[in-house]
Design a protein around this motif. Structure first.
Motif, PDB file in Angstrom:
ATOM      1  N   GLY A 191      37.857  18.716  24.214  1.00 41.37           N
ATOM      2  CA  GLY A 191      38.031  17.007  23.597  1.00 41.37           C
ATOM      3  C   GLY A 191      38.378  15.965  24.946  1.00 41.37           C
ATOM      4  O   GLY A 191      38.460  14.751  24.594  1.00 41.37           O
ATOM      5  N   GLN A 192      37.826  16.059  25.723  1.00 44.49           N
ATOM      6  CA  GLN A 192      38.341  15.698  26.913  1.00 44.49           C
ATOM      7  C   GLN A 192      36.759  15.670  28.405  1.00 44.49           C
ATOM      8  O   GLN A 192      36.209  16.940  28.463  1.00 44.49           O
ATOM      9  CB  GLN A 192      39.505  15.768  28.231  1.00 44.49           C
ATOM     10  N   ALA A 193      36.236  15.063  29.397  1.00 46.74           N
ATOM     11  CA  ALA A 193      36.047  15.143  30.092  1.00 46.74           C
ATOM     12  C   ALA A 193      35.974  16.518  30.884  1.00 46.74           C
ATOM     13  O   ALA A 193      37.502  16.134  30.959  1.00 46.74           O
ATOM     14  CB  ALA A 193      35.605  14.311  30.853  1.00 46.74           C
ATOM     15  N   THR A 194      35.267  17.174  30.971  1.00 43.62           N
ATOM     16  CA  THR A 194      35.145  18.145  32.037  1.00 43.62           C
ATOM     17  C   THR A 194      34.482  18.472  33.170  1.00 43.62           C
ATOM     18  O   THR A 194      33.338  17.949  33.038  1.00 43.62           O
ATOM     19  CB  THR A 194      35.141  19.579  31.265  1.00 43.62           C
ATOM     20  N   GLY A 195      35.139  18.691  33.844  1.00 43.12           N
ATOM     21  CA  GLY A 195      34.027  18.537  35.528  1.00 43.12           C
ATOM     22  C   GLY A 195      33.344  20.019  35.773  1.00 43.12           C
ATOM     23  O   GLY A 195      33.466  21.565  35.273  1.00 43.12           O
ATOM     24  N   ASN A 196      32.592  20.407  36.697  1.00 45.55           N
ATOM     25  CA  ASN A 196      32.089  21.601  37.542  1.00 45.55           C
ATOM     26  C   ASN A 196      32.884  22.630  38.840  1.00 45.55           C
ATOM     27  O   ASN A 196      32.223  23.005  38.890  1.00 45.55           O
ATOM     28  CB  ASN A 196      30.783  21.931  37.004  1.00 45.55           C
ATOM     29  N   ALA A 197      33.865  22.054  39.244  1.00 45.30           N
ATOM     30  CA  ALA A 197      34.336  23.099  40.349  1.00 45.30           C
ATOM     31  C   ALA A 197      34.620  24.533  39.783  1.00 45.30           C
ATOM     32  O   ALA A 197      35.316  24.909  38.708  1.00 45.30           O
ATOM     33  CB  ALA A 197      35.817  22.421  39.912  1.00 45.30           C
ATOM     34  N   PRO A 198      33.994  24.849  41.165  1.00 50.93           N
ATOM     35  CA  PRO A 198      33.771  26.736  40.896  1.00 50.93           C
ATOM     36  C   PRO A 198      35.147  27.023  41.374  1.00 50.93           C
ATOM     37  O   PRO A 198      36.785  26.296  41.466  1.00 50.93           O
ATOM     38  CB  PRO A 198      33.508  26.579  42.022  1.00 50.93           C
ATOM     39  N   GLY A 199      35.668  28.506  40.781  1.00 50.07           N
ATOM     40  CA  GLY A 199      37.047  28.766  41.326  1.00 50.07           C
ATOM     41  C   GLY A 199      37.729  29.067  40.132  1.00 50.07           C
ATOM     42  O   GLY A 199      37.475  28.887  39.490  1.00 50.07           O
ATOM     43  N   SER A 200      38.968  29.265  40.607  1.00 54.35           N
ATOM     44  CA  SER A 200      39.926  29.681  39.476  1.00 54.35           C
ATOM     45  C   SER A 200      41.117  29.680  39.852  1.00 54.35           C
ATOM     46  O   SER A 200      40.851  29.088  40.883  1.00 54.35           O
ATOM     47  CB  SER A 200      39.469  31.306  38.586  1.00 54.35           C
ATOM     48  N   GLY A 201      42.170  29.719  38.888  1.00 50.84           N
ATOM     49  CA  GLY A 201      43.754  29.862  39.568  1.00 50.84           C
ATOM     50  C   GLY A 201      44.687  30.469  38.632  1.00 50.84           C
ATOM     51  O   GLY A 201      45.059  31.352  37.928  1.00 50.84           O
ATOM     52  N   VAL A 202      46.439  30.226  39.290  1.00 51.19           N
ATOM     53  CA  VAL A 202      47.341  30.495  38.632  1.00 51.19           C
ATOM     54  C   VAL A 202      48.110  30.358  38.503  1.00 51.19           C
ATOM     55  O   VAL A 202      48.467  29.750  39.513  1.00 51.19           O
ATOM     56  CB  VAL A 202      47.655  32.486  38.790  1.00 51.19           C
ATOM     57  N   LEU A 203      48.458  29.691  37.226  1.00 47.54           N
ATOM     58  CA  LEU A 203      49.690  28.513  37.223  1.00 47.54           C
ATOM     59  C   LEU A 203      50.909  29.481  37.023  1.00 47.54           C
ATOM     60  O   LEU A 203      50.994  30.252  35.511  1.00 47.54           O
ATOM     61  CB  LEU A 203      49.713  27.293  35.870  1.00 47.54           C
ATOM     62  N   THR A 204      52.266  29.141  37.719  1.00 43.11           N
ATOM     63  CA  THR A 204      53.511  30.427  37.278  1.00 43.11           C
ATOM     64  C   THR A 204      54.275  29.395  36.698  1.00 43.11           C
ATOM     65  O   THR A 204      54.207  27.939  37.607  1.00 43.11           O
ATOM     66  CB  THR A 204      53.986  31.061  37.592  1.00 43.11           C
ATOM     67  N   ALA A 205      55.636  29.458  36.196  1.00 42.07           N
ATOM     68  CA  ALA A 205      56.966  28.460  36.234  1.00 42.07           C
ATOM     69  C   ALA A 205      57.888  29.698  36.020  1.00 42.07           C
ATOM     70  O   ALA A 205      58.240  30.607  34.980  1.00 42.07           O
ATOM     71  CB  ALA A 205      57.587  28.066  34.657  1.00 42.07           C
ATOM     72  N   THR A 206      58.606  29.190  37.046  1.00 41.81           N
ATOM     73  CA  THR A 206      59.923  30.742  37.283  1.00 41.81           C
ATOM     74  C   THR A 206      61.062  29.305  37.402  1.00 41.81           C
ATOM     75  O   THR A 206      60.974  27.785  38.190  1.00 41.81           O
ATOM     76  CB  THR A 206      60.045  30.584  38.982  1.00 41.81           C
ATOM     77  N   SER A 207      61.758  29.457  36.127  1.00 50.95           N
ATOM     78  CA  SER A 207      62.535  28.550  36.024  1.00 50.95           C
ATOM     79  C   SER A 207      62.373  27.291  36.228  1.00 50.95           C
ATOM     80  O   SER A 207      61.157  27.240  34.443  1.00 50.95           O
ATOM     81  CB  SER A 207      63.737  27.819  37.065  1.00 50.95           C
ATOM     82  N   THR A 208      62.498  26.247  36.317  1.00 51.91           N
ATOM     83  CA  THR A 208      62.054  24.378  35.819  1.00 51.91           C
ATOM     84  C   THR A 208      61.218  24.320  36.910  1.00 51.91           C
ATOM     85  O   THR A 208      60.507  23.332  36.726  1.00 51.91           O
ATOM     86  CB  THR A 208      62.983  23.616  35.892  1.00 51.91           C
ATOM     87  N   THR A 209      60.854  24.762  37.649  1.00 55.56           N
ATOM     88  CA  THR A 209      59.808  25.203  39.064  1.00 55.56           C
ATOM     89  C   THR A 209      57.694  25.566  38.802  1.00 55.56           C
ATOM     90  O   THR A 209      58.170  27.126  38.644  1.00 55.56           O
ATOM     91  CB  THR A 209      59.852  25.572  40.348  1.00 55.56           C
ATOM     92  N   ALA A 210      57.298  24.609  39.103  1.00 56.86           N
ATOM     93  CA  ALA A 210      55.681  24.791  38.337  1.00 56.86           C
ATOM     94  C   ALA A 210      55.448  25.166  39.316  1.00 56.86           C
ATOM     95  O   ALA A 210      55.484  24.630  40.653  1.00 56.86           O
ATOM     96  CB  ALA A 210      55.146  23.910  37.209  1.00 56.86           C
ATOM     97  N   HIS A 211      54.512  26.101  39.651  1.00 56.57           N
ATOM     98  CA  HIS A 211      53.726  26.475  40.987  1.00 56.57           C
ATOM     99  C   HIS A 211      52.394  27.006  40.295  1.00 56.57           C
ATOM    100  O   HIS A 211      52.079  27.593  39.715  1.00 56.57           O
ATOM    101  CB  HIS A 211      54.128  27.937  41.345  1.00 56.57           C
ATOM    102  N   LEU A 212      51.679  26.226  41.253  1.00 52.20           N
ATOM    103  CA  LEU A 212      49.745  27.105  41.253  1.00 52.20           C
ATOM    104  C   LEU A 212      49.518  27.067  42.135  1.00 52.20           C
ATOM    105  O   LEU A 212      49.745  26.524  43.283  1.00 52.20           O
ATOM    106  CB  LEU A 212      49.469  25.263  41.063  1.00 52.20           C
ATOM    107  N   ALA A 213      48.532  28.090  42.490  1.00 51.83           N
ATOM    108  CA  ALA A 213      47.556  28.680  42.977  1.00 51.83           C
ATOM    109  C   ALA A 213      46.101  28.629  43.073  1.00 51.83           C
ATOM    110  O   ALA A 213      45.622  29.306  41.716  1.00 51.83           O
ATOM    111  CB  ALA A 213      47.842  30.198  43.734  1.00 51.83           C
ATOM    112  N   LEU A 214      45.272  27.770  43.588  1.00 54.18           N
ATOM    113  CA  LEU A 214      43.875  28.220  43.160  1.00 54.18           C
ATOM    114  C   LEU A 214      43.159  28.967  44.318  1.00 54.18           C
ATOM    115  O   LEU A 214      43.214  28.645  45.705  1.00 54.18           O
ATOM    116  CB  LEU A 214      43.675  26.379  43.361  1.00 54.18           C
ATOM    117  N   THR A 215      42.302  29.167  44.433  1.00 57.25           N
ATOM    118  CA  THR A 215      40.531  29.899  44.660  1.00 57.25           C
ATOM    119  C   THR A 215      39.756  30.028  44.435  1.00 57.25           C
ATOM    120  O   THR A 215      39.364  30.225  43.189  1.00 57.25           O
ATOM    121  CB  THR A 215      41.342  31.519  44.886  1.00 57.25           C
ATOM    122  N   GLY A 216      39.332  29.477  45.359  1.00 53.57           N
ATOM    123  CA  GLY A 216      37.841  29.796  46.037  1.00 53.57           C
ATOM    124  C   GLY A 216      36.593  28.134  45.429  1.00 53.57           C
ATOM    125  O   GLY A 216      35.788  27.901  44.637  1.00 53.57           O
TER     126      GLY A 216
END
Length: 281
Positions: A191-216
């Motif tokens: 329901g929103q505009a989307t881009g076309n960036a390549p790659g992917s990622g993983v988001l984790t939350a440990t306690s209240t800290t959000a951590h993002l890793a993006l690849t490629g």
């Protein structure tokens, strides 16, 4: 007579002399020199043109998406608490999942649903029916594709009575983990505009800290990270993350609230590029 004979003799000698002298004045014809085999330069062997190595076509990732979220009970309680975790695709992208059999009280019939982002609870998919207090519920996600949203358990399947739900930031350890899939690949759209960036990622939350890793993905590019509820208007910005020259990044991207929402978006000026989701193949 003698004089005539002498004249003939002298004439013959003269003719013979002239013939000898004439032959001495002829120039010999020069013979063409024979080629020297040793001086002949052989034609160079042509260098073969190297064959270009074709660029391999990337294969789709076969690694599991490993969706994990904390399960909170209950909406009616003044102090909702974490009561377990749910997982999807923990070992393969086949929709296999586990849900704790919690409800408002033991013995109550609960209907587990998945509500896609950003739709209302009236458009949820039925996932499993269970009796509260009966142990873990093993389920198979009922559709194929890529999905982003919330898991919610309703009392007796009544859409007006959602009680148990997923969240992030709800415990001291790892309480949320999800693949960040291209937003444009989500089944049914977001329901929103989307881009076309390549790659992917993983988001984790440990306690209240959000951590993002993006690849490629896009190199030297800045993305904005947000956390959202089921309603697209219920989003909160966390922080930015910038990739390196290889299009990779890994960083903490903000502090979550206790029992926070669990739909994460990564976007830029083109729209939403990645969203927390899982695949069922």
């Amino acid at each position: 007579m003698l004089r005539k004979a002498a004249l003939i003799l002298v004439t013959g000698i003269s003719l013979a002399f002239l013939q000898c002298g004439g032959s001495s004045n002829m120039r010999p014809t020069a013979n063409a020199p024979s080629p020297n085999p040793g001086s002949t330069t052989p034609a160079p062997t042509p260098t073969p043109t190297p064959t270009a190595t074709p660029t391999p076509t990337p294969s789709p990732s076969t690694s599991p998406d490993s969706y994990l979220a904390t399960v909170i009970c209950c909406v009616i309680s003044r102090t909702p608490v974490a009561v377990g975790q749910t997982t999807v695709d923990a070992s393969a992208n086949n929709g296999a999942g586990v849900w704790p059999s919690v409800g408002t009280s033991n013995g109550v019939t609960m209907v587990l649903k998945f509500c896609p982002y950003p739709q209302s609870v009236n458009n949820c998919l039925n996932v499993a029916t269970y009796t509260a207090g009966g142990g873990n519920v093993n389920f198979t996600f009922p559709a194929k594709g890529a999905f982003a949203g919330h898991f919610i358990a309703f009392v007796n399947g009544d859409n007006t009575d959602p009680e148990v739900y997923t969240a992030s930031g709800a415990s001291s350890g790892l309480n949320f983990e999800s693949a960040m899939l291209p937003a444009g690949t989500i089944t049914g759209g977001i329901g929103q505009a989307t881009g076309n960036a390549p790659g992917s990622g993983v988001l984790t939350a440990t306690s209240t800290t959000a951590h993002l890793a993006l690849t490629g993905t896009l190199a030297n590019h800045t993305f904005q990270v947000s956390v959202c509820g089921l309603d697209a208007s219920n989003c909160r910005s966390l922080s930015n993350i910038t990739t390196d020259t290889q299009g990779n990044a890994s960083a903490d991207v903000g502090t979550l609230q206790n029992q926070d929402n669990d739909i994460f978006l990564v976007g830029d000026s083109s729209g939403v590029e990645f969203i927390s989701a899982f695949r069922v193949q």
